[in-house]
Scaffold this active site. Sequence first.
Site, mmCIF file in Angstrom:
data_model
loop_
_atom_site.group_PDB
_atom_site.id
_atom_site.type_symbol
_atom_site.label_atom_id
_atom_site.label_comp_id
_atom_site.label_asym_id
_atom_site.label_seq_id
_atom_site.Cartn_x
_atom_site.Cartn_y
_atom_site.Cartn_z
ATOM 1 N N TYR A 173 19.991 14.896 43.386
ATOM 2 C CA TYR A 173 20.748 14.001 42.504
ATOM 3 C C TYR A 173 21.813 13.212 43.266
ATOM 4 C CZ TYR A 173 19.090 15.411 37.869
ATOM 5 O OH TYR A 173 18.352 15.605 36.745
ATOM 6 N N LYS A 228 11.344 26.047 46.154
ATOM 7 C CA LYS A 228 10.017 25.824 46.729
ATOM 8 C C LYS A 228 10.102 26.090 48.227
ATOM 9 C CE LYS A 228 6.627 23.880 45.373
ATOM 10 N NZ LYS A 228 5.290 24.484 45.138
ATOM 11 N N ASP A 231 7.336 26.323 40.708
ATOM 12 C CA ASP A 231 6.157 25.995 39.892
ATOM 13 C C ASP A 231 5.637 27.243 39.186
ATOM 14 O OD1 ASP A 231 5.425 27.027 42.386
ATOM 15 O OD2 ASP A 231 3.607 25.818 42.563
ATOM 16 N N ASP A 244 17.009 21.022 36.010
ATOM 17 C CA ASP A 244 16.862 19.999 34.972
ATOM 18 C C ASP A 244 15.538 20.197 34.233
ATOM 19 O OD1 ASP A 244 17.398 17.555 33.564
ATOM 20 O OD2 ASP A 244 15.981 16.550 34.898
ATOM 21 N N ASP A 264 14.673 22.212 30.350
ATOM 22 C CA ASP A 264 14.027 21.556 29.206
ATOM 23 C C ASP A 264 12.868 22.404 28.692
ATOM 24 O OD1 ASP A 264 15.669 19.305 29.135
ATOM 25 O OD2 ASP A 264 13.993 17.915 28.926
HETATM 26 C C1 IPM Z 1 20.480 16.749 31.636
HETATM 27 C C2 IPM Z 1 20.057 15.308 31.580
HETATM 28 C C3 IPM Z 1 20.773 14.548 32.680
HETATM 29 C C4 IPM Z 1 20.278 15.095 33.997
HETATM 30 C C5 IPM Z 1 20.649 13.037 32.617
HETATM 31 C C6 IPM Z 1 21.096 12.484 31.289
HETATM 32 C C7 IPM Z 1 21.398 12.368 33.745
HETATM 33 O O1 IPM Z 1 18.678 15.213 31.656
HETATM 34 O O2 IPM Z 1 21.684 17.014 31.512
HETATM 35 O O3 IPM Z 1 19.618 17.605 31.769
HETATM 36 O O4 IPM Z 1 19.217 14.677 34.508
HETATM 37 O O5 IPM Z 1 20.952 15.943 34.557
HETATM 38 MG MG MG Z 2 17.666 17.100 31.618
#
Ligand code: IPM
Ligand code: MG
Length: 374
Positions: free
Chosen positions: A143, A199, A232, A256, A260
């Site tokens: 990032y 990884k 993975d 990240d 999710d």
């Molecule tokens: C998160 C989001 C952020 C990230 C974006 C909005 C920059 O996806 O907080 O997970 O990628 O970190």
């Molecule tokens: Mg995210």
Amino acid sequence: MSEPYSLLILPGDGIGPEVMAEVVKVIDWFQANRGLNFDVSHDLVGGAAYDAHGVPLADDTMARAQAADAVLLGAVGGPKYDQLDFSVKPERGLLRLRKEMDLFANLRPAQCFDALADFSSLKRDVVAGLDILIVRELTSGVYFGEPRGIHSDDNNPENEGGRVGINTQRYTSGEIRRVARAAFELAKRRGNKVCSMEKANVMESGILWREEVQWVHDNEYPDVELTHMYADNGAMQLVRRPQQFDVIVTDNLFGDILSDAAAMLTGSLGMLPSASLGAPMANGRPKALYEPVHGSAPDIAGQGKANPIACILSFAMALRYSFDQGDAAAELEQAVEKVLADGVRTPDLMGAQGGIQVSTAQMGDKIIAALAGG
Ligand code: IPM
Ligand code: MG
């Protein structure tokens, strides 16, 4: 009355302001009924800040965030800002807060509320009672790594299009050790297990990650169970048998993505809070920013459909991690659980079994009523 805790509220874009309005009701309730004392101020972030100042986070707001005991953020982004230059996109406001406050440990719990177990895309017995915590490194890795950018690659005639895009995955041992410590500390208060994901089979930074996490374990936390997994495989195990995990520690990009996936195990992105913690400040409290895991959901913004629970539970995390009010945090979490058990549902939670559909504001009111014992 206790000393006031300073709390900076940044509602942001999309559904951010409407879910934050419900958090403000909850804050007011705790002030009126539990003797807590908050010095609350509001400011702009993301597209809202861009509209007002031409930047996604004004310097003045950055300074206020640095000075606050805790920052509570709604969400940033929206289609209106898609065409903006990368440097002023709403997301940059959030990334600036994370980087300049040095919030290296991002805590993303994925907890499955019993009332919502049938809501997951996975079978009930795979997710019922699920309680895992992803600790994502938040201030380094790909990032922020340099060099980065999009360059012309004119000297390479074989490259059709003539351009190259570059990002750099870079971690120092110190960056890995400090987030590993955060994960081990948290594990000690939970199931005492940490699984580290990288990884190491293809990336040197992954080898370093594995070695440094192991070093922190062997030298400082030998009593916590540590395992390592390729990221993975970790993704696969998360949907196969998520209950095997307690705390997962991983880098910024893998965190990240994996968070999710973990979020969806629980049935709704609208349920999940997060805390981003840095080093302790002079008063002993960590620098901290709390935000729901969900985004700005522009498609439903302004319609009273958004689920405020993730943002409300983010405030519960603030009570616990910034203000040392674990009892108040638990009280708030139980109020949320009760409302869900009663079948109260924002539209995102209206599954096959139905329920009592409510608006964003009504959900906030129900949670307040549950707090008040109603
Ligand atoms: C998160 C989001 C952020 C990230 C974006 C909005 C920059 O996806 O907080 O997970 O990628 O970190
Ligand atoms: Mg995210």
